[in-house]
Structure formats: structure tokens, C-alpha cells
Design an enzyme around this catalytic site. Structure first.
Site, PDB file in Angstrom:
ATOM      1  CG  ASP A 180       1.677  -4.964  -0.426  1.00  0.00           C
ATOM      2  OD1 ASP A 180       1.168  -5.015   0.720  1.00  0.00           O
ATOM      3  OD2 ASP A 180       1.007  -4.754  -1.450  1.00  0.00           O
TER       4      ASP A 180
ATOM      5  NE  ARG B 164      -1.771  -9.515   0.667  1.00  0.00           N
ATOM      6  CZ  ARG B 164      -1.255  -9.023  -0.461  1.00  0.00           C
ATOM      7  NH1 ARG B 164      -1.374  -9.693  -1.585  1.00  0.00           N
ATOM      8  NH2 ARG B 164      -0.632  -7.867  -0.447  1.00  0.00           N
ATOM      9  CD1 TRP B 165       4.977 -14.663   4.850  1.00  0.00           C
ATOM     10  CD2 TRP B 165       4.678 -14.403   7.060  1.00  0.00           C
ATOM     11  NE1 TRP B 165       5.899 -15.448   5.495  1.00  0.00           N
ATOM     12  CE2 TRP B 165       5.736 -15.306   6.851  1.00  0.00           C
ATOM     13  CE3 TRP B 165       4.309 -14.086   8.364  1.00  0.00           C
ATOM     14  CZ2 TRP B 165       6.436 -15.893   7.898  1.00  0.00           C
ATOM     15  CZ3 TRP B 165       4.999 -14.681   9.422  1.00  0.00           C
ATOM     16  CH2 TRP B 165       6.058 -15.573   9.184  1.00  0.00           C
TER      17      TRP B 165
ATOM     18  NE  ARG C  76      -3.497  -6.011   8.757  1.00  0.00           N
ATOM     19  CZ  ARG C  76      -3.211  -6.078   7.459  1.00  0.00           C
ATOM     20  NH1 ARG C  76      -3.698  -7.070   6.744  1.00  0.00           N
ATOM     21  NH2 ARG C  76      -2.487  -5.155   6.887  1.00  0.00           N
TER      22      ARG C  76
ATOM     23  CB  SER D  85       1.318   4.876   2.510  1.00  0.00           C
ATOM     24  OG  SER D  85       0.109   4.308   2.954  1.00  0.00           O
TER      25      SER D  85
ATOM     26  CG  ASN E 204      -0.041   2.136   5.168  1.00  0.00           C
ATOM     27  OD1 ASN E 204       1.145   2.001   4.864  1.00  0.00           O
ATOM     28  ND2 ASN E 204      -1.013   1.532   4.496  1.00  0.00           N
TER      29      ASN E 204
ATOM     30  NE  ARG F  48       2.481  -3.093  -4.046  1.00  0.00           N
ATOM     31  CZ  ARG F  48       1.686  -2.095  -3.757  1.00  0.00           C
ATOM     32  NH1 ARG F  48       1.754  -0.979  -4.440  1.00  0.00           N
ATOM     33  NH2 ARG F  48       0.812  -2.179  -2.772  1.00  0.00           N
TER      34      ARG F  48
ATOM     35  NE  ARG G  94      -2.437  -1.148  -5.075  1.00  0.00           N
ATOM     36  CZ  ARG G  94      -3.036  -2.333  -4.989  1.00  0.00           C
ATOM     37  NH1 ARG G  94      -3.475  -2.936  -6.063  1.00  0.00           N
ATOM     38  NH2 ARG G  94      -3.190  -2.916  -3.818  1.00  0.00           N
TER      39      ARG G  94
ATOM     40  CB  SER H 276       0.718   2.284  -3.410  1.00  0.00           C
ATOM     41  OG  SER H 276       0.105   1.114  -3.858  1.00  0.00           O
TER      42      SER H 276
HETATM   43  C1  FPP Z   1       2.463  -3.734   3.844  1.00  0.00           C
HETATM   44  O1  FPP Z   1       1.871  -4.971   4.147  1.00  0.00           O
HETATM   45  C2  FPP Z   1       3.379  -3.366   4.924  1.00  0.00           C
HETATM   46  C3  FPP Z   1       3.215  -2.270   5.726  1.00  0.00           C
HETATM   47  C4  FPP Z   1       2.074  -1.356   5.616  1.00  0.00           C
HETATM   48  C5  FPP Z   1       4.168  -1.997   6.824  1.00  0.00           C
HETATM   49  C6  FPP Z   1       5.606  -2.313   6.542  1.00  0.00           C
HETATM   50  C7  FPP Z   1       6.336  -2.307   7.825  1.00  0.00           C
HETATM   51  C8  FPP Z   1       7.366  -3.105   8.156  1.00  0.00           C
HETATM   52  C9  FPP Z   1       7.991  -4.068   7.214  1.00  0.00           C
HETATM   53  C10 FPP Z   1       7.940  -3.099   9.541  1.00  0.00           C
HETATM   54  C11 FPP Z   1       8.475  -1.803  10.048  1.00  0.00           C
HETATM   55  C12 FPP Z   1       9.369  -1.076   9.152  1.00  0.00           C
HETATM   56  C13 FPP Z   1      10.708  -0.881   9.325  1.00  0.00           C
HETATM   57  C14 FPP Z   1      11.463  -0.020   8.350  1.00  0.00           C
HETATM   58  C15 FPP Z   1      11.476  -1.514  10.419  1.00  0.00           C
HETATM   59  P1  FPP Z   1       0.323  -5.030   4.418  1.00  0.00           P
HETATM   60  O2  FPP Z   1       0.085  -4.895   5.882  1.00  0.00           O
HETATM   61  O3  FPP Z   1      -0.390  -4.032   3.561  1.00  0.00           O
HETATM   62  O4  FPP Z   1       0.033  -6.507   3.959  1.00  0.00           O
HETATM   63  P2  FPP Z   1      -1.271  -7.050   3.212  1.00  0.00           P
HETATM   64  O5  FPP Z   1      -1.320  -6.336   1.881  1.00  0.00           O
HETATM   65  O6  FPP Z   1      -0.991  -8.506   3.095  1.00  0.00           O
HETATM   66  O7  FPP Z   1      -2.445  -6.738   4.102  1.00  0.00           O
END
Ligand code: FPP
Length: 231
Positions: free
Chosen positions: A17, A21-22, A30, A62, A65, A179, A185, A187
Site C-alpha cells: 500500500d 501517496r508516494w 499515481r 483487489s 480496485n 502492510r 486493516r 482489506s
Molecule cells: C496500493 O497503493 C497499490 C496497488 C493498488 C497496486 C499495487 C501494484 C503494484 C505494486 C505494481 C504491480 C504489481 C506487480 C505484482 C508487478 P495505492 O494506489 O492504494 O496507494 P495509496 O493508498 O497511497 O493511494
């Protein structure tokens, strides 16, 4: 691993997660965060296997998502496809079994095909497993497991019956969930498999999660006393 680690988890799950934000903190889109997030995966997975973890589960996407903007979904699917292509050699060289958990039917056809291909190629490996959850939700997984048993005529089911129908059937339960990004959580991540998991939360955002962070989580796990409901 340092000797203060009393026990090594057999199965570690990562809720990756904080990519959005990063990127936003750097005034970037994003999707830039997802790119950086994808870049640390190999380092994290390698470190886990190096330390003796047998199964690594990654929550990549998810079911919920799926409601994100199409551009963001396309980027994540693209990154996943690229990761699988790049990692495929290593899967075979290091005898890592790949499992992709989730409903792959709404995914782009080439991605679903790549997942199926890599799963088939590595199905015979058993010592190390990489499980990537994509378009995944635990409640849907459990419901589908029960429905498949009903279709076979069962009128009563056991825990073993259900367990055998999960994507992770035959694998050890999750011992440790990590996490990132400060959220605390699950999720809808592997709810059945995490029944007795220790939960490790860190404020570090996923793109900043490197092997030192993996070590910190494993050391913390070693300090936990696991009673599994006993005394
Ligand atoms: C959660 O951060 C991250 C995701 C919904 C996507 C994760 C995907 C990757 C790391 C890249 C692709 C995966 C693989 C296995 C190569 P967020 O977008 O919810 O961040 P935020 O909470 O800061 O908005």
C-alpha cells in the site's frame, strides 16, 4: 538472518500500500508510484526466499480496485505483465512455483494468458511459491469454494473441504502479514489463510520498502509468541 530471530514464518503476505501517496508527495501521477512499487517487488521476494520463507503472497490488485480509473488499471496490468515476463526466467531457474489468485476473466487477455502460462510452467515446483493476488477478494474466494462443493452435491462441508478449494489449497497458512503505508486493516486479503497471522504495520510506503524493511518485519515476527488460541 540474525540469531535473535527465533522463528521464521513459512508464509508471508504483503499488502503493498501507498504507491499513490508516494507519487503524489513528489507531485507525480499515481501511476508513477505503481511503477516504483513494481520495482521493489523482486528485491522483497528475493529477500524472503533467501531468509527461508517458503511462500510469499502479494496483494497486487483487489476486486475493489477494479473501480479505479481505466488508465490506472491499465498501467498496473501492464506492470504486472512486464514483471511476469521479466521474472519468468528466475521462476524456472530458482524453482519457484507461481500462483495467481483471483478472477482473471476480466483482465486483458494477454495478461491472463501470461499468468496461465507461467503457472503451468512452474506447477511442478514445491519448495518456494510466489502467490500474486490480482482482482482478488477473500470473501469471493471462500464463497466460490463453498459453491463448488455444493455443486458437487455436498450438503455439509468441513474446514479441510473449503481449504482445498482455495487458490492456496495445500499451502501453509499465512504466518505474517505486512502492510505498508500506515493503514491497519486486512482489506479482504486472504481472510481464511490469515486466521492466525501476526500483523505487522509500518508507515513506510511500498515503493520505499526494501530488503532492510523485510528484515525488520522478520525480526519482529521472531519476537512474537504465537499461542493459536491456547495458553
Ligand atoms: C496500493 O497503493 C497499490 C496497488 C493498488 C497496486 C499495487 C501494484 C503494484 C505494486 C505494481 C504491480 C504489481 C506487480 C505484482 C508487478 P495505492 O494506489 O492504494 O496507494 P495509496 O493508498 O497511497 O493511494
Amino acid at each position: 538472518m540474525d540469531k535473535e530471530v527465533a522463528a521464521m514464518p513459512r508464509h508471508v503476505g504483503f499488502i503493498m500500500d501507498g504507491n499513490g501517496r508516494w507519487a503524489q508527495r513528489r507531485n507525480r501521477k499515481r501511476t508513477f508510484g505503481h511503477k516504483k512499487g513494481a520495482e521493489v517487488i523482486e528485491e522483497v521476494v528475493n529477500e524472503c526466499f533467501l531468509e527461508g520463507v517458503e511462500v510469499v503472497s502479494l496483494f497486487a490488485f483487489s476486486t475493489e480496485n477494479m473501480s479505479r480509473p481505466q488508465e490506472e488499471k491499465d498501467r498496473i496490468f501492464d506492470l504486472l505483465g512486464k514483471f511476469l515476463k521479466k521474472y519468468s526466467k528466475k521462476l524456472v531457474e530458482e524453482k519457484i512455483r507461481l500462483i495467481v489468485s483471483g478472477d482473471l476473466s476480466p483482465l486483458p487477455q494477454n495478461l491472463a494468458g501470461e499468468c496461465a502460462l507461467q503457472m503451468a510452467k512452474t506447477a511442478g515446483f514445491s519448495e518456494k511459491t510466489l502467490n500474486i493476488a490480482i482482482n482478488y477478494g477473500a470473501k469471493a474466494e471462500i464463497t466460490a469454494a463453498v459453491n463448488s462443493l455444493i455443486r458437487e452435491g455436498k450438503t455439509e462441508v468441513t474446514e479441510e473441504d473449503i481449504e482445498g478449494r482455495l487458490y492456496t489449497g495445500g499451502l501453509p497458512p499465512v504466518d505474517l502479514v505486512v502492510r505498508t503505508s500506515g493503514e491497519q486493516r486486512l482489506s479482504n486479503f486472504m481472510l481464511w489463510q490469515c486466521a492466525y497471522a501476526e500483523l505487522y504495520f509500518t508507515d513506510v510506503l511500498w515503493p520505499d520498502f526494501h530488503k532492510e524493511e523485510v528484515k525488520n518485519a522478520l525480526v519482529w515476527y521472531g519476537t512474537r509468541k504465537r499461542r493459536f488460541g491456547g495458553v
